[in-house]
Design a protein around this motif. Sequence first.
Motif, PDB file in Angstrom:
ATOM      1  N   PRO A  74      -5.033  73.793  19.670  1.00  0.00           N
ATOM      2  CA  PRO A  74      -3.594  73.541  19.554  1.00  0.00           C
ATOM      3  C   PRO A  74      -2.899  74.571  18.674  1.00  0.00           C
ATOM      4  CG  PRO A  74      -4.854  71.914  18.306  1.00  0.00           C
ATOM      5  CD  PRO A  74      -5.851  72.729  19.080  1.00  0.00           C
ATOM      6  N   PHE A  75      -1.567  74.545  18.709  1.00  0.00           N
ATOM      7  CA  PHE A  75      -0.789  75.487  17.914  1.00  0.00           C
ATOM      8  C   PHE A  75      -1.007  75.242  16.423  1.00  0.00           C
ATOM      9  CE2 PHE A  75       1.876  71.751  18.112  1.00  0.00           C
ATOM     10  CZ  PHE A  75       2.519  71.715  16.888  1.00  0.00           C
ATOM     11  N   ILE A  76      -0.661  76.227  15.626  1.00  0.00           N
ATOM     12  CA  ILE A  76      -0.782  76.126  14.172  1.00  0.00           C
ATOM     13  C   ILE A  76       0.622  75.956  13.583  1.00  0.00           C
ATOM     14  CG2 ILE A  76      -1.550  77.261  12.059  1.00  0.00           C
ATOM     15  CD1 ILE A  76      -3.524  78.872  13.765  1.00  0.00           C
ATOM     16  N   PRO A  77       0.931  74.791  13.002  1.00  0.00           N
ATOM     17  CA  PRO A  77       2.266  74.585  12.411  1.00  0.00           C
ATOM     18  C   PRO A  77       2.541  75.561  11.274  1.00  0.00           C
ATOM     19  CG  PRO A  77       1.135  72.489  12.705  1.00  0.00           C
ATOM     20  CD  PRO A  77       0.117  73.575  12.953  1.00  0.00           C
ATOM     21  N   HIS A  78       3.817  75.800  11.029  1.00  0.00           N
ATOM     22  CA  HIS A  78       4.223  76.731   9.981  1.00  0.00           C
ATOM     23  C   HIS A  78       3.667  76.338   8.613  1.00  0.00           C
ATOM     24  CE1 HIS A  78       6.881  78.851  12.658  1.00  0.00           C
ATOM     25  NE2 HIS A  78       7.652  77.794  12.867  1.00  0.00           N
ATOM     26  N   TYR A  79       3.537  75.047   8.362  1.00  0.00           N
ATOM     27  CA  TYR A  79       3.223  74.598   7.008  1.00  0.00           C
ATOM     28  C   TYR A  79       1.753  74.689   6.635  1.00  0.00           C
ATOM     29  CZ  TYR A  79       1.294  69.956   8.342  1.00  0.00           C
ATOM     30  OH  TYR A  79       0.518  68.925   8.832  1.00  0.00           O
ATOM     31  N   ILE A 134       9.522  71.964  26.485  1.00  0.00           N
ATOM     32  CA  ILE A 134       9.148  72.289  25.106  1.00  0.00           C
ATOM     33  C   ILE A 134       7.780  71.717  24.723  1.00  0.00           C
ATOM     34  CG2 ILE A 134      11.538  72.507  24.364  1.00  0.00           C
ATOM     35  CD1 ILE A 134      11.134  69.759  22.942  1.00  0.00           C
ATOM     36  N   ARG A 135       6.997  71.328  25.730  1.00  0.00           N
ATOM     37  CA  ARG A 135       5.644  70.860  25.426  1.00  0.00           C
ATOM     38  C   ARG A 135       4.775  72.024  24.938  1.00  0.00           C
ATOM     39  NH1 ARG A 135       3.242  68.693  30.600  1.00  0.00           N
ATOM     40  NH2 ARG A 135       4.447  70.449  31.446  1.00  0.00           N
ATOM     41  N   ASN A 136       3.617  71.689  24.392  1.00  0.00           N
ATOM     42  CA  ASN A 136       2.683  72.711  23.915  1.00  0.00           C
ATOM     43  C   ASN A 136       2.102  73.482  25.095  1.00  0.00           C
ATOM     44  OD1 ASN A 136       3.121  71.507  21.425  1.00  0.00           O
ATOM     45  ND2 ASN A 136       1.259  70.262  21.547  1.00  0.00           N
ATOM     46  N   ASN A 137       1.645  74.688  24.840  1.00  0.00           N
ATOM     47  CA  ASN A 137       1.093  75.520  25.913  1.00  0.00           C
ATOM     48  C   ASN A 137      -0.067  74.833  26.625  1.00  0.00           C
ATOM     49  OD1 ASN A 137       2.794  77.799  25.679  1.00  0.00           O
ATOM     50  ND2 ASN A 137       1.644  78.541  23.915  1.00  0.00           N
ATOM     51  N   SER A 138      -0.924  74.147  25.873  1.00  0.00           N
ATOM     52  CA  SER A 138      -2.061  73.468  26.496  1.00  0.00           C
ATOM     53  C   SER A 138      -1.615  72.388  27.467  1.00  0.00           C
ATOM     54  CB  SER A 138      -2.964  72.863  25.412  1.00  0.00           C
ATOM     55  OG  SER A 138      -2.241  71.947  24.605  1.00  0.00           O
ATOM     56  N   GLU A 139      -0.504  71.721  27.168  1.00  0.00           N
ATOM     57  CA  GLU A 139       0.036  70.704  28.073  1.00  0.00           C
ATOM     58  C   GLU A 139       0.604  71.349  29.334  1.00  0.00           C
ATOM     59  OE1 GLU A 139       2.170  67.289  25.776  1.00  0.00           O
ATOM     60  OE2 GLU A 139       2.471  69.131  24.632  1.00  0.00           O
ATOM     61  N   ILE A 140       1.310  72.447  29.146  1.00  0.00           N
ATOM     62  CA  ILE A 140       1.924  73.126  30.289  1.00  0.00           C
ATOM     63  C   ILE A 140       0.865  73.680  31.227  1.00  0.00           C
ATOM     64  CG2 ILE A 140       3.374  75.094  30.949  1.00  0.00           C
ATOM     65  CD1 ILE A 140       4.927  74.594  28.293  1.00  0.00           C
ATOM     66  N   GLU A 141      -0.246  74.155  30.652  1.00  0.00           N
ATOM     67  CA  GLU A 141      -1.335  74.674  31.476  1.00  0.00           C
ATOM     68  C   GLU A 141      -1.927  73.609  32.390  1.00  0.00           C
ATOM     69  OE1 GLU A 141      -4.057  76.353  28.703  1.00  0.00           O
ATOM     70  OE2 GLU A 141      -2.790  78.102  28.267  1.00  0.00           O
ATOM     71  N   GLU A 142      -1.809  72.343  31.993  1.00  0.00           N
ATOM     72  CA  GLU A 142      -2.322  71.243  32.812  1.00  0.00           C
ATOM     73  C   GLU A 142      -1.373  70.879  33.944  1.00  0.00           C
ATOM     74  OE1 GLU A 142      -3.129  68.030  30.195  1.00  0.00           O
ATOM     75  OE2 GLU A 142      -4.805  69.052  29.181  1.00  0.00           O
ATOM     76  N   GLY A 143      -0.161  71.413  33.927  1.00  0.00           N
ATOM     77  CA  GLY A 143       0.770  71.169  35.017  1.00  0.00           C
ATOM     78  C   GLY A 143       2.194  71.002  34.541  1.00  0.00           C
ATOM     79  N   LYS A 144       3.134  71.502  35.365  1.00  0.00           N
ATOM     80  CA  LYS A 144       4.555  71.387  35.066  1.00  0.00           C
ATOM     81  C   LYS A 144       5.147  70.164  35.763  1.00  0.00           C
ATOM     82  CE  LYS A 144       6.125  76.127  34.117  1.00  0.00           C
ATOM     83  NZ  LYS A 144       7.139  77.135  34.532  1.00  0.00           N
ATOM     84  N   PHE A 145       6.187  69.592  35.154  1.00  0.00           N
ATOM     85  CA  PHE A 145       6.939  68.515  35.796  1.00  0.00           C
ATOM     86  C   PHE A 145       8.006  69.092  36.719  1.00  0.00           C
ATOM     87  CE2 PHE A 145       6.251  66.024  31.596  1.00  0.00           C
ATOM     88  CZ  PHE A 145       4.924  65.832  31.922  1.00  0.00           C
TER      89      PHE A 145
END
Length: 442
Positions: free
Chosen positions: A227-232, A369-380
């Motif tokens: 998953p992405f790495i948050p800024h904090y 605006i979903r995470n890249n891993s979610e988008i890779e599983e399919g677009k709505f």
Amino acid sequence: MNIKQFEYKPLAHYSYAIVSDGKMAVIDPERNPQQYYDFAKANNAEIVAVIETHPHADFVSSHFEIHKKTGATIYNSEKLGADYPHRSFDEGNSIELGDILLSARNTPGHSPDSITIIATQENKTVLFTGDTLFIGDVGRPDLREKAGNMKAKREELAEMMYETITSKFTDLPDDALIYPAHGAGSLCGKNLSDAASSTLGNERMGNWAFKKQTKQEFMDTILDGQPFIPHYFGFDVDTNKAGADDLKPSIDKIPFSENTTAEGLIVDMRDEATFKNGHLKGSFNIQAVSENSKFETWLGSIIKPEDKFTLVIDDKENKDSLLHRVAKIGYEKLLKEVITTSEENLATTKKLNIADFKKNPDSYTIVDIRNNSEIEEGKFFEKALSHPLNELRETAKNIPTDKPIVVHCAGGYRSAAGSSILEKILKDVTIYDLSDAVKDFQ
């Protein structure tokens, strides 16, 4: 062996207390230490040790505050480079806690300074694995990347994790209990189980990391799809290495005023319906209306450690609880003030005509605006533009503004934040939030 597991659900964090013969050790404590004091009092125990398995990235620990309050010794790996008073707790080191023996084992991979704590009492073995070994997964190896050769750093830690999993647990029994620092929902791994504990035998059978595989196969798996790495995250690692300020004085000094306004960066924690009906212009709607909402994660993913912001709350009675939530990730240091708004001169958000959107989707620019891993599983939506929420403040300028914009996520929580961000950044364009109506398109 008297062990208490404490859970903080919004960050999927587990911390622990162990009591034996009137002595207590705390492992990986969260920012508010009061629950550990209460547990010690209930068990007529003295807190004598606080152990950090590594400097955490996703929450601020109270180890330094507990040390100052109780005199308890802080233990951690010497590789951590801690700035606070501590004792080395590396392989070969041990602590006697009543009739329990706590020993350290260096288990790098998630971080170079990670340790696993092995508690033994007669024939019972318990492993406090921190972010090294989770239930069903292992800790991600990419949170210590600095400027320079970032790929080499993550590959180096992935290789360390392989060596840890294949060599550091082999002499331990199948019935050893495993207590990790995180469960499902944490960004410190990618496929964590929602189970709160396991046994080493179960993990040897079911955890992908223990299956027979080459080092390269292991590294390919652990490095893929994190998953992405948050800024904090980097901010919290540095805070934990230095030792955080005491909680109560940190939040007590933050100004509060009612029925007022603010300028600059504004975070509004109210529910989306209330926010859309009236908010300070330019506010970001990061909701904190339920105890389990991911407010801390998204606050630290949208707001950067170098930012200063104002927090809009719904009611004075909720001020302290919300300040505690901000402080879970150390962001009280960024907070200028807490306010409630007046009813005057508030901006409103336009409501999307769902029927028209369904009939004429090409009349809108759709932003996913979903995470890249979610988008890779399919677009709505086939023509949707991908702009993950954690990057949206930086990428918003690349979104076309010739049509009204519809923002969506997977369930509605994140799109409330995303649409409010675009309202602030993009001028002369109508922004709509698809909200929970996205479920009609899944």
